[in-house]
Design an enzyme around this catalytic site. Structure first.
Site, PDB file in Angstrom:
ATOM      1  N   GLU A 192     -19.315   2.650   0.749  1.00  0.00           N
ATOM      2  CA  GLU A 192     -18.577   1.935  -0.304  1.00  0.00           C
ATOM      3  C   GLU A 192     -19.398   1.750  -1.571  1.00  0.00           C
ATOM      4  OE1 GLU A 192     -18.884   0.907   2.864  1.00  0.00           O
ATOM      5  OE2 GLU A 192     -16.878   1.378   3.590  1.00  0.00           O
ATOM      6  N   ASP A 229      -7.397  -6.833  13.766  1.00  0.00           N
ATOM      7  CA  ASP A 229      -8.787  -6.422  13.543  1.00  0.00           C
ATOM      8  C   ASP A 229      -9.739  -7.608  13.410  1.00  0.00           C
ATOM      9  OD1 ASP A 229      -8.351  -3.767  13.790  1.00  0.00           O
ATOM     10  OD2 ASP A 229      -8.460  -3.277  11.653  1.00  0.00           O
ATOM     11  N   ARG A 264       0.827  -1.213   0.000  1.00  0.00           N
ATOM     12  CA  ARG A 264       0.000   0.000   0.000  1.00  0.00           C
ATOM     13  C   ARG A 264       0.864   1.267   0.000  1.00  0.00           C
ATOM     14  NH1 ARG A 264      -1.691   0.808   6.034  1.00  0.00           N
ATOM     15  NH2 ARG A 264      -0.275  -0.625   7.075  1.00  0.00           N
TER      16      ARG A 264
END
Lengths: 271, 326
Positions: free
Chosen positions: B64, B123, B16
């Protein structure tokens, strides 16, 4: 200058002929939107049938994609493709799909059919116009059952955030959806308050009054800083007595006998 | 080719990070590139682009579906939108917007998703996309790319920008070993044979390419020669290379940080079963959701390691000479 009432009546006849030939499709919501679409294509929008992908053209997105027949009729009457194609609607190997397909049909600016998605794409187009400092406007026709889709409100919020005053949404407020009246299936009222709360200008008019629609669209053009919605009060199945205000005519095509009766009625209006 | 990599000292960069930098570079070259995010720009690194080109960056908020719808409209009006969020939300939450508003009209939208796979870590399963390749691969008109390192990510992003049509790009969260230098040339639809051996072919993508190379080194010390194919282009798949390495080795292992259903393993199995059936075993997430934990621990727990590839390679090689009896 096209007589808009006559054109709307012609579009309604086209719709009936197309659906009778196809033996399937959605007459109710196509007929309710005929005046709105006639005003857009024969008075309001800057478009060129000779050059359907003209970069500076106004765009139209039929968010209630099941009303494809009303769009196809307007495009054919405007000269985007031959009228004979209308009678091949929904048939294998022909380009008029059950729901609008931008890759197949000249003049269709966005593929739609899955509800809620058209307004989101229309807002994206309006944003592109802003980025490029273009003067084109983006028009979008929304259904009143369609507003139950969460994406409609995601798009509404973002259109206000990005001040898309080049976006005009027209809500075809015929009050009915497949399973019955909006109020019983999923009440979307108070629509004007909701859109105002989302940061939009709200105009209201009779969706069968071509003069009123024209005037509202003129007003919208001069409203800056916010997107605008016209809540157009309509009658589902408008123009064909046995279809008017009948939820059952949402997604059923007329038989050839029913089509004959409908066409006689419509031609009578014209005379 | 018996390449040995210094794994202890190898440089690590997150895909990323490479994505954010490449966007800035492309933004300078192509004014039509616009970038959209859904309130995760600091994580997806599109914030890098936003800093340099604020007039071409649009935050859609936590929405989204609208991220994809706006991107479709921008593309229909001639823009080249990069739409970014986590892979779970990009491909799952907005699947049908991608299907009907992007893939069906073949609009020029680049869905660049980060935080794919269980290496998201702490997460937990709600944020660990293990099915995104399967979802995107099943869509007509969609190109699906899963790079292995920072350099390949740079090239994948550039190739996606140059290609006209919808592309899904899968990136991870972790810093991963840099395996390629600038002499490497990525092409959509081409796999890259990184190492050649006669005994088994390991076909991998994403962070499993590094594990495949480690596995090949371990196998080499055991006298087993492995071919390693980096297969970032999941769709279109380089069928010729996959068939060729299967012919050369007669046994195949696939390795991916994705469910073994629907991803690279499935794609390779489809090609080989129709063209050149050989024993094949899939290393991947075994049709289960992930959980919270440190990424490195999760990769071990879910069998996404060089050791697992070695074990599976030994097994698949044994199958080579077994005739199936009726």
């Amino acid at each position: 200058m096209t007589n808009l009432k006559e054109m709307a009546c012609q579009i309604r006849q086209d719709i009936i002929e197309m659906l009778a030939a196809a033996k399937s499709g959605h007459p109710g919501g196509s007929l309710s939107a005929a005046d709105i679409v006639a005003v857009l294509y024969f008075s309001e929008m800057r478009i060129d049938p000779e050059n359907p992908s003209w970069p500076d053209r106004d765009r139209f997105v039929l968010s209630k994609g099941h009303a494809a027949p009303v769009l196809y009729a307007a495009l054919a009457e405007k000269g985007f493709f031959p009228r004979e194609e209308l009678l091949k609607l929904r048939q294998t190997g022909h380009f008029l799909q059950g729901h609008p397909d931008m890759k197949k049909v000249p003049g269709v600016d966005m593929s739609t059919g899955s509800l809620g998605q058209g307004i989101s794409a229309a807002a994206g187009m309006a944003l592109a116009g802003k980025i490029d400092n273009k003067s084109y406007r983006v028009y979008c026709l929304l259904g009143d059952g369609e507003v139950a889709e969460g994406l409609v409100w995601e798009a509404a919020m973002a259109a206000a955030q990005y001040k898309l005053d080049n976006l005009l949404v027209i809500l075809d407020n015929n009050g009915l959806q497949i399973d019955g009246p909006n109020k019983e299936v999923m009440n979307s009222e108070p629509l004007a308050d909701k859109w105002r709360a989302f940061g939009w200008n709200v105009l209201e008019t009779d969706g069968h009054d071509t003069g009123g629609l024209n005037a509202s669209m003129e007003v919208a053009k001069n409203l800056r800083g916010k997107p605008t919605i016209i809540l157009a009060k309509t009658v589902k199945g408008k123009g064909v007595s046995f279809m008017e205000n009948q939820a059952g005519w949402h997604g059923n095509a007329p038989s050839s006998e029913q089509a004959d009766i409908a066409l006689k009625e419509l031609r009578g209006v014209k005379a | 080719m018996t390449e040995r990599i210094d794994w202890e000292n190898i440089k690590k960069i997150a895909m990323r990070d490479a994505y954010g930098q490449t966007l800035v570079q492309l933004g300078g070259q192509n004014k039509d590139i616009v970038v959209l995010d859904a309130d995760l720009s600091k994580s997806t690194k599109t914030a890098d682009f936003a800093k340099v080109f604020p007039e071409r960056f649009f935050n859609m908020g936590i929405a989204e579906q609208n991220l994809m719808g706006f991107s479709a409209g921008l593309a229909a009006a001639g823009k080249v939108p990069f739409a970014s969020t986590f892979a779970v939300f990009a491909t799952g939450r907005a699947f049908e917007q991608i299907r009907n508003s992007i893939a069906y009209p073949k609009l020029n939208v680049k869905i660049a998703a980060t935080h794919a796979g269980i290496s998201v870590g702490e997460d937990g399963a709600s944020h660990q996309a293990i099915e995104d390749l399967a979802l995107m691969r099943a869509l007509p008109n969609m190109t699906v790319l899963a790079p292995a390192d920072a350099e390949e990510t740079r090239q994948v992003i550039k190739a996606a920008a140059a290609y006209k049509g919808p592309v899904y790009i899968r990136m991870g969260r972790l810093a991963v070993p840099v395996l390629f230098d600038q002499s490497y040339k990525f092409e959509i639809g081409k796999a890259n044979v990184r190492r050649e051996g006669k005994d088994v072919a390991i076909i991998a993508n994403g962070l499993m390419v590094a594990e495949a190379l480690k596995a090949a080194e371990i196998l080499n010390s055991q006298g087993i020669e492995a071919t390693v194919v980096n297969c970032a282009s999941v769709k279109p798949l380089d069928e010729n290379t996959i068939i060729a390495v299967s012919q050369q080795t007669g046994a195949v292992v696939t390795a991916e940080e994705h469910n073994i259903i629907g991803g690279l393993g499935s794609a390779v199995a489809e090609v080989l079963s129709e063209n050149y059936p050989v024993p094949l075993c899939r290393v991947g997430i075994k049709d289960t959701f992930g959980e919270s934990g440190r990424p490195e621990e999760l990769l071990v727990k879910y069998g996404l390691t060089a050791a697992e590839i070695v074990k599976v390679a030994q097994k698949v090689i044994k199958k080579k000479n077994c005739k199936i009896s009726a």
